[in-house]
Design a protein around this motif. Structure first.
Motif, PDB file in Angstrom:
ATOM      1  N   UNK A  19       0.853  -1.196   0.000  1.00 45.36           N
ATOM      2  CA  UNK A  19       0.000   0.000   0.000  1.00 45.36           C
ATOM      3  C   UNK A  19       0.879   1.233   0.000  1.00 45.36           C
ATOM      4  N   UNK A  20       0.262   2.416  -0.152  1.00 44.95           N
ATOM      5  CA  UNK A  20       1.098   3.606   0.015  1.00 44.95           C
ATOM      6  C   UNK A  20       0.391   4.606   0.906  1.00 44.95           C
ATOM      7  N   UNK A  21      -0.940   4.729   0.741  1.00 39.84           N
ATOM      8  CA  UNK A  21      -1.646   5.655   1.604  1.00 39.84           C
ATOM      9  C   UNK A  21      -2.417   4.877   2.656  1.00 39.84           C
ATOM     10  N   UNK A  57      -3.916   6.437   5.348  1.00 39.99           N
ATOM     11  CA  UNK A  57      -4.699   7.324   6.201  1.00 39.99           C
ATOM     12  C   UNK A  57      -6.095   6.775   6.481  1.00 39.99           C
ATOM     13  N   UNK A  90      -7.025   3.649   6.774  1.00 38.51           N
ATOM     14  CA  UNK A  90      -6.922   2.580   7.773  1.00 38.51           C
ATOM     15  C   UNK A  90      -6.591   3.163   9.144  1.00 38.51           C
ATOM     16  N   UNK A  98       8.174  -1.013   3.630  1.00 28.25           N
ATOM     17  CA  UNK A  98       7.658   0.302   3.259  1.00 28.25           C
ATOM     18  C   UNK A  98       6.260   0.539   3.832  1.00 28.25           C
ATOM     19  N   UNK A 140       6.686   1.698   7.343  1.00 27.89           N
ATOM     20  CA  UNK A 140       7.272   3.042   7.328  1.00 27.89           C
ATOM     21  C   UNK A 140       6.196   4.082   7.039  1.00 27.89           C
ATOM     22  N   UNK A 141       5.383   3.831   5.993  1.00 31.49           N
ATOM     23  CA  UNK A 141       4.352   4.810   5.645  1.00 31.49           C
ATOM     24  C   UNK A 141       3.262   4.897   6.713  1.00 31.49           C
ATOM     25  N   UNK A 159       4.657   7.082   9.518  1.00 32.71           N
ATOM     26  CA  UNK A 159       4.782   8.467   9.097  1.00 32.71           C
ATOM     27  C   UNK A 159       3.411   9.159   9.079  1.00 32.71           C
ATOM     28  N   UNK A 160       2.411   8.448   8.538  1.00 30.59           N
ATOM     29  CA  UNK A 160       1.100   9.074   8.401  1.00 30.59           C
ATOM     30  C   UNK A 160       0.342   9.123   9.727  1.00 30.59           C
ATOM     31  N   UNK A 164       1.280  12.288  11.189  1.00 32.59           N
ATOM     32  CA  UNK A 164       0.670  13.401  10.477  1.00 32.59           C
ATOM     33  C   UNK A 164      -0.772  13.619  10.912  1.00 32.59           C
ATOM     34  N   UNK A 182      14.507   0.340   8.855  1.00 33.61           N
ATOM     35  CA  UNK A 182      13.264   1.126   8.841  1.00 33.61           C
ATOM     36  C   UNK A 182      13.402   2.354   9.744  1.00 33.61           C
ATOM     37  N   UNK A 209      15.570   4.921   8.188  1.00 32.61           N
ATOM     38  CA  UNK A 209      14.985   5.664   7.084  1.00 32.61           C
ATOM     39  C   UNK A 209      13.871   6.614   7.550  1.00 32.61           C
ATOM     40  N   UNK A 210      13.163   6.267   8.625  1.00 32.89           N
ATOM     41  CA  UNK A 210      12.099   7.145   9.146  1.00 32.89           C
ATOM     42  C   UNK A 210      12.643   8.275  10.004  1.00 32.89           C
TER      43      UNK A 210
END
Lengths: 405, 294
Positions: free
Chosen positions: A209-211, A213, A215, A234, A237-238, A241-242, A245, A263, A266-267
């Motif tokens: 997945x990438x987004x 938000x 979930x 990834x 990680x995403x 990050x989200x 946010x 991980x 990178x974060x």
């Protein structure tokens, strides 16, 4: 006729002469050949990939320097692209035409299961370091596979227990919708419930997945204190990050159920500070781990993940077993691997069990705050050492047919 | 109040998130539509150029000390110029050939660009911070809306409709449209058509890079971020109608919303829903919702 018999006798004497003086190792095809089959360019190439290949080479160099073996060792590598069919084909090719004796790493569960089956058919060994699901040494175990670094049973034992103990009783899962995610969610739920916590629900996201938000919003609405991330790489990680946010952390806390130091690197610590995670290895744990990791760093310009360190350890142990067995025949080497304890910078008194599980201590780590990190890669506080016997499935509960009950 | 067992507040939140994702789809598919509409090139490198935009923003911040706002302007210009270089040196030889050649060339380019970034930065990628001015968020009652996401919606709407206005309602736009219909005739009127085409490709690429900069603070900047997205964006373009400017904007936003709703009711299907719609649309209206049969 007489001359012929005499000639044969002399030839035989010459051939067997070394056997009387010292126990020479008889290796097939003149060399012990290791094939590193890993993710060289995909999602997991930072946590395994080229780093694993380097770790394997280091193990071979160190073994030659220290143990002075009387056999040749070769290393080759290939990208398994995280696909079971590609891995199985590569394994067949390596065994049949390249004379590979042992395949190491195997980062995704599906590739590991496919290769260990082929290897077993051909009486060759698989040393699994990267993959995580428990069936490798449980339902689908076989007698030529060793599972080295971690599994989905050992991860929540540290993290989930610790988080529940800290008061994080109510859990909600964001789970990657494939075998590994499901297995991790199931194992973690069990630990949470056993430790007195409660699972409020879960949401499954497509992989990759990438987004995240949507979930995360569902997780937020659930009101759970802890959001368990049953995903990897990834996706994790995403999600982290989200979550920051959307103001989910620090009100609700996140538990990364499979996180690697790559991980966190990178974060950045800003996004990960305070998170708990379970790991099989931390470079800055003691002098031995630091010495080895700094050598690795010199070559790769990154600190090793547990998969890379575990891979070194498994290869070194394997080569020691070949030397001790005096042959590279799989069954004999496996017997020696089970017999000898694993003692190196990675594991203390580690033991390869009948089901193929290498039992060693795991560590519960907490990510440092940016202000606590004093030098590059200074990322973890080690909060607890989880004893090997607690970290992995007890043999009594094993579904592996090789375990005698 | 509940709708199908989902509290209306939760639903509103999910719809808003769908709109945010839709904004990214809209900007990216707009760039693709412009390039296809005016150049007849199926630009498979679009995802890689979007990724390049995000990485250039990161490089600007960490190596050159350029902040987000500078990156938002500078990065599309730099990546757009790179796009024009591609057009001048490679793509221009393919206009007379079948679409497939352009597709294959740009696909190859995408793999090369991605490979180079993967080689240099590794697969886990880098983290880009949210600019200070847009940190934090608004509490809307039904959800916490990060300021940055609100900014993404606003700025992408402005950029999308701005582009539409230029192409459909200005003199410059009329030249562009004329150039696609009959380049020889337009050239006869004294307009430098090849230059116009180069600039158009540059603009489409700049849009991709712009979306990349916009995405950098919300997604991990990694070499495969483009290839994860590009297939969806192509589906959006196909549904909207290849080459239709308004179609790509409206479909981008609309599909973002539908995807958002799917995530509420059946999250497992959220990765497929767009393709299901694409299948249905192709069966019923092969030219897409807003496309014209040629």
């Amino acid at each position: 006729m007489k001359r012929k018999i005499l000639g044969s006798a002399v030839a035989a004497a010459v051939a067997f002469a070394p056997a009387f003086t010292q126990a020479a190792t008889t290796v097939s095809d003149g060399a012990v050949k290791l094939g590193v089959l890993t993710d060289m360019s995909g999602t997991y190439s930072d946590l395994a990939g080229p780093g694993t290949v380097e770790a394997t080479k280091m193990a071979v160099e160190d073994f030659i320097a220290k143990e002075k073996p009387d056999f040749k060792i070769e290393v080759i590598s290939a990208d398994h692209q995280n696909k079971a069919d590609i891995s199985a084909n590569k394994a067949r090719e390596w065994f049949d035409t390249q004379k590979v004796d042992t395949i190491v790493d195997l980062v995704t569960t599906s590739t590991a299961l496919a290769v260990m089956k082929v290897a077993n058919e051909k009486n060759r060994i698989s040393l699994v370091s990267g993959a995580g699901s428990t069936p490798i040494t449980n339902e689908q175990c076989n007698d030529t596979t060793v599972h080295w670094t971690y599994d989905t049973y050992s991860l929540p034992v540290g993290t989930a227990k610790a988080v529940v103990k800290q008061g994080g009783k109510n859990w909600y899962f964001i789970t990657a919708d494939y075998a590994f995610g499901h297995s991790l969610e199931k194992n973690t739920s069990e630990v949470v419930t056993k430790s007195g916590g409660k699972v409020l629900g879960s949401v499954r996201h497509p992989f990759p997945g990438s987004d995240f938000s949507s979930f995360l919003l569902s997780a937020q609405a659930s009101g759970a204190q802890v959001i368990g991330l049953a995903n990897a790489g990834a996706d994790t990680i995403n999600s982290i990050k989200q979550a920051k946010e959307f103001g989910i952390t620090p009100k609700q806390s996140l538990a990364g159920l499979l996180m690697f130091i790559s991980d966190v690197h990178s974060l950045g610590l800003e996004a990960t500070a305070g998170m708990y995670l379970t790991t099989g290895f931390y470079w800055d744990y003691n002098d031995e781990t630091r010495t080895w990791s700094k050598r690795y760093f010199e070559k790769m310009k990154r600190m090793p993940t547990m998969v890379q360190a575990g891979n070194y350890s498994s290869v070194y142990h394997y080569l020691k077993a070949v030397k001790a067995a005096g042959t590279d025949e799989a069954k004999a080497v496996m017997a020696k691997m089970r017999e000898m304890p694993v003692n190196d910078f990675f594991a203390k008194n580690g033991k390869v069990r009948a089901d193929g599980r290498m039992v060693h201590d795991m560590y519960l780590a907490q990510v440092k705050k940016p202000s606590e990190s004093k030098y590059p890669w200074d990322y973890y506080h080690i909060r607890e050492v989880i004893k090997g016997e607690d970290a992995f499935i007890p043999l009594a509960e094993s579904k592996c047919p090789l375990v005698k009950k | 109040m509940d709708i199908f067992g989902i509290p209306i507040q939760a639903l509103m939140g999910q719809l808003l998130i769908g709109l945010i994702n839709g904004s990214f789809y809209a900007i990216l598919s707009l760039g693709l539509a412009i390039i296809f509409g005016l150049l007849n090139i199926i630009n498979f490198a679009h995802g890689a150029l979007y990724m390049m935009g995000a990485f250039c923003a990161w490089i600007g911040l960490n190596w050159l000390g350029l902040n987000y706002w500078v990156a938002l302007i500078a990065v599309p210009v730099v990546v757009g110029a790179f796009g024009m270089l591609i057009e001048r040196t490679m793509l221009k030889h393919l206009y007379k050939l079948d679409h497939l050649y352009g597709l294959l060339l740009t696909f190859g380019l995408a793999l090369i660009i991605e490979g180079l970034f993967r080689y240099r930065f590794g697969i886990s990628g880098e983290s880009y911070p949210v600019p200070e001015l847009l940190a934090g968020g608004f509490n809307l009652g039904f959800m916490f809306l990060p300021k940055y996401r609100a900014w993404v919606i606003a700025v992408s709407l402005v950029v999308c409709f701005g582009s539409w206005f230029i192409i459909e309602r200005t003199k410059l736009g009329s030249y562009l449209r004329a150039g696609t219909e009959n380049p020889q005739l337009l050239q006869a009127f004294g307009i430098n058509v090849p230059l116009m085409i180069t600039l158009t490709y540059g603009f489409g690429v700049a849009l991709a890079a712009f979306a990349g900069v916009l995405a950098a603070p919300v997604l991990q900047v990694n070499p495969v971020m483009g290839s994860n997205l590009i297939i969806v964006v192509f589906a959006v373009v196909v549904i909207g109608g290849m080459g239709s400017i308004m179609g790509s904007i409206v479909t981008g936003l609309g599909l973002g919303l539908i995807e958002g709703l799917t995530k509420v009711f059946y999250p497992e299907a959220s990765a497929v829903v767009i393709f299901v719609i694409m299948g249905i649309v192709l069966l019923l209206r092969p030219a897409g919702l807003f496309g014209r049969e040629r």
